[in-house]
Scaffold this active site. Structure first.
Site, short mmCIF file in Angstrom:
data_model
loop_
_atom_site.label_atom_id
_atom_site.label_comp_id
_atom_site.label_asym_id
_atom_site.label_seq_id
_atom_site.Cartn_x
_atom_site.Cartn_y
_atom_site.Cartn_z
N ASP A 1 -5.12 3.13 0.49
CA ASP A 1 -3.86 3.85 1.05
C ASP A 1 -2.87 3.87 -0.34
O ASP A 1 -2.49 4.74 -0.72
CB ASP A 1 -3.09 3.18 1.89
CG ASP A 1 -3.54 3.46 3.37
OD1 ASP A 1 -3.85 4.69 3.56
OD2 ASP A 1 -3.77 2.71 4.36
N GLU B 1 0.98 -1.12 0.06
CA GLU B 1 0.02 0.19 0.03
C GLU B 1 1.02 1.37 -0.05
O GLU B 1 0.25 2.42 0.11
CB GLU B 1 -1.05 -0.31 1.26
CG GLU B 1 -0.45 -0.46 2.46
CD GLU B 1 -1.19 -0.24 3.38
OE1 GLU B 1 -2.69 0.24 3.49
OE2 GLU B 1 -1.11 -0.60 4.85
N CYS C 1 -7.03 -6.16 -0.75
CA CYS C 1 -8.23 -5.91 0.33
C CYS C 1 -8.72 -4.71 0.45
O CYS C 1 -9.20 -4.29 1.37
CB CYS C 1 -7.68 -6.56 1.58
SG CYS C 1 -6.13 -5.56 2.21
C1 PEP Z 1 -6.08 -0.19 2.45
O1 PEP Z 1 -5.32 0.83 2.69
O2 PEP Z 1 -6.29 -0.69 1.15
C2 PEP Z 1 -6.71 -0.87 3.47
C3 PEP Z 1 -7.25 -2.22 3.00
O3 PEP Z 1 -6.29 -0.67 4.70
P1 PEP Z 1 -7.09 0.59 5.48
O4 PEP Z 1 -8.17 0.79 4.40
O5 PEP Z 1 -7.48 -0.30 6.83
O6 PEP Z 1 -6.06 1.29 5.49
MG MG Z 2 -4.27 0.79 4.63
#
Ligand code: PEP
Ligand code: MG
Length: 661
Positions: free
Chosen positions: A568, A544, A615
């Site tokens: 991110d 990320e 994710c």
């Molecule tokens: C992301 O950054 O894509 C991620 C799944 O983590 P979060 O949204 O919890 O920062």
């Molecule tokens: Mg993230």
């Protein structure tokens, strides 16, 4: 009688250890004070004690006066010198956190969708409905201060004590209800402590003794105590202001003979309109009967949003003060997918939303056929369509949707919900429950990804100019092995279930993986030495940051899998803050730069022969899924509400290759 010592209590006298300390102090008749840097407070008030903010390794003096002073000093000093004081009781007091998880930007829709009748907010949970408005704005308790005659003061104090007794009795009754969720039980327990605290109740009684009526005295003492909390530097303590206000409010209402409104009576299909819904109210709300939720506060990843999504309740949040414009409405139309609401909608709007709502119901029924589909690539490789979860409460909805495991378990909520760092046992139990619920599918648990914008009890965060570029995720964890290793040991213990995988967030340097592995080995040695059962887990990283993309080939040699965090990754590749709607146009995963980063990552994983999944929110987009799978992704993890649509997209041959059920 007094003695000084250095505090050894782990993380100092924060919530749970402070409450235990106060209970111990109260078991003695002597007046007991604790003194830090020349400031003395009663050791019998957890509110005062929390405000004194006694940290680990600080010097304090315990001073006692009275018959059993010597015993009191000895016992309290012994407590302060015990590193595990107050922490050993399992499932310690949790309390609501007044702070929301970070809100993610939701790209504003085309401006022409906005009309004077439609209020736009954050599209927090999709679905459309028209329903009766149910305004939930607990009213301010009116302060009409008046003086009480000297001869009435004792009676007024008795009235105050009766009201406090009623509130505590109500809380005791709530605690006795076996159906109360563990996290809500802890919220009530924390509030109950406050309702017995001498800083608040003693403060109110002192005001009555000066001649003020009981309601005004409670409001006065509440405001004074809340102001003390609001003024402290520690962001976690600041967040406790809400708890103090909640208790003060309940006592005032009891004095006035009024009931606190609750959501249990909300009519079927009604749209709930509120400025904010606290964890306590939400826990008691009949979510299966609510037609929609509209709030002034909250963002796409706030607790309300997560719960609304997992119950498929349409929600539009973050309307700010405009929520007040809806308070008098009789009927509300809500479009949670596009993020707007209309008060007392005209006929065209009503029928548009009703049609959308009907279509959504039909779509849900049609999609249900894909619940048990196991999508495969043409070569037979299973594409895991997994769920992103933040708490155990969401397990049921994810299984109901047909989740093939968990691709991202955000452990932040577990940390944010408690008044102290969750113990190793509590964490191990939580992770094991998750693993068992989805076995034999894998569950990928992400280690703590917390930053300066989300306070956690027991972790001091510096004020940062740019929290998103700051001390968060794996960076913080490596600097705080005392916290990180507790989580790693808990994960190793949960891994005996056989399907636990672990991933590190915000990795931007290979050394972060190497250092994590060293800590994991240390944890393994510790668990072995104490004969605690554990198993090794597969370790992966989130991709990320642009740095992680650029070193993906090297990283792939050291980890078992990648999971692309597009939320991110998009903000960092595009240099566009994901919370700033002014740059939402750039915060677009389909931008060629972001797509290239995804391709590079997938290629590195495929060449190294490791699993690559996603994710971030983009994983659930039916329009992009084919492309991701063609790049080599074999796991897509998303909000449970997107799972069936994603399975359908794969099964219907978006791959140009038959996916099978
Ligand atoms: C992301 O950054 O894509 C991620 C799944 O983590 P979060 O949204 O919890 O920062
Ligand atoms: Mg993230």
């Amino acid at each position: 009688m007094e003695r000084s010592t250095i505090v050894r209590v782990h993380e100092g006298l924060h919530a749970r250890p402070a409450t235990r300390f106060v209970r111990l102090a109260k078991s003695f008749e002597a007046d007991v004070e604790i003194v830090k840097e020349g400031k003395a407070v009663s050791a019998k008030s957890s509110v005062k004690l929390m405000l004194l903010s006694v940290k680990e390794n600080q010097e304090v003096t315990v001073r006692a006066n009275g018959a059993d002073a010597a015993e009191a000093v000895e016992a309290l000093i012994g407590y302060l010198e015990n590193p595990r004081a107050g922490l050993d009781e399992e499932q310690g007091t949790e309390t609501k956190t007044a702070v929301e998880p970070t809100t993610k930007a939701v790209a504003p829709e085309a401006a022409n969708d906005e009309s004077k009748d439609r209020l736009r907010g954050v599209a927090a949970s999709e679905g459309a409905a028209v329903g009766r408005a149910f305004a939930f704005f607990p009213r301010q308790v009116d302060r009409q201060p008046h003086l009480v005659a000297a001869h009435e003061i004792d009676a007024e104090i008795a009235r105050l004590r009766t009201a406090v007794g009623q509130v505590r009795a109500r809380m005791t009754k709530a605690l006795a209800d076996a159906s109360l969720a563990e996290s809500d039980r802890a919220i009530v327990a924390a509030l109950m402590d406050i309702a017995a605290d001498e800083a608040l109740i003693g403060g109110a009684e002192a005001l009555v003794r000066k001649g003020l009526d009981a309601v005004s005295a409670v409001i006065g003492a509440t405001e004074a105590t809340a102001a003390e909390f609001a003024a402290v530097e520690d962001s976690y303590l600041r967040a406790r202001t809400d708890d103090i206000n909640a208790v003060g409010r309940q006592i005032s209402l009891a004095l006035l003979g009024e009931e606190e409104p609750d959501l249990s009576g909300i009519p079927d299909g009604a749209i709930l309109i509120a400025d904010d819904i606290g964890a306590w109210d939400l826990a008691r709300a009949p979510l299966n009967r609510i037609g929609g939720i509209v709030c002034g506060k909250g963002g796409a990843t706030s607790h309300i949003a997560i719960i609304a999504r997992s119950h498929s309740v349409p929600a539009v949040l973050g309307l700010g003060d405009r929520i007040r414009d809806l308070a008098m409405a009789k009927e509300i139309a809500i479009d949670g997918g596009r993020g707007w609401v209309a008060a007392d909608p005209d006929e065209p709007t009503r029928s548009e939303i009703l049609k959308l709502g009907e279509a959504a119901v039909k779509e849900r029924a049609m999609l249900a056929a894909f619940k048990d589909t196991v999508p495969r690539r043409a070569d037979g490789t299973v594409i895991e369509v997994a769920a992103n979860l933040g708490s155990l409460e969401e397990i049921e909805a994810a299984k109901e949707a047909g989740a093939m495991g968990v691709g991202l378990f955000r452990t932040e909520l577990l940390f944010m919900r408690h008044t102290h760092l969750p113990s190793e046992d509590l964490q191990a139990e939580t992770y094991a429950t998750l693993a068992k619920a989805f076995a034999p599918w894998p569950v990928i648990i992400r280690t703590l990804d917390i930053g300066g914008d989300k306070p956690v009890a027991g972790i001091e965060f510096p004020q940062e100019e740019n929290p998103f570029l700051g001390w968060r995720g794996i960076r913080m964890c490596l600097d705080r092995p005392d916290i990180f290793k507790v989580q790693l040991r808990a994960l190793l213990r949960a891994a005996v279930n056989g399907n636990v995988k672990v991933m590190l967030p915000m990795v931007s340097d290979l050394a972060e993986v190497e250092q994590s592995k060293v800590l994991i080995e240390e944890c393994i040695a510790e668990l072995t030495a104490s004969s605690t059962p554990f198993a090794r887990f597969e370790l992966g990283v989130m991709i990320e940051t642009p740095a992680a993309v650029l070193i993906a080939p090297q990283l792939a040699k050291h980890v078992a899998f990648f999971s692309i965090g597009t939320n991110d990754l998009t903000q960092y590749i595009m240099a566009a803050d994901r919370l700033n709607s002014a740059v939402a146009r750039l915060n677009d995963v389909t931008n060629p730069a972001v797509m290239a980063a995804i391709e590079i990552t997938a290629k590195a994983a495929v060449e190294a022969g490791i699993m690559v999944g996603m994710c971030g929110e983009a994983a659930g987009r039916p329009d992009l899924i084919a492309r991701f799978i063609r790049s080599g992704l074999t796991e897509l993890s998303m909000s449970p509400s997107s799972i069936q649509r994603a399975k359908k997209a794969i099964a219907e041959g978006v791959l140009g290759a038959g996916a099978t059920g």
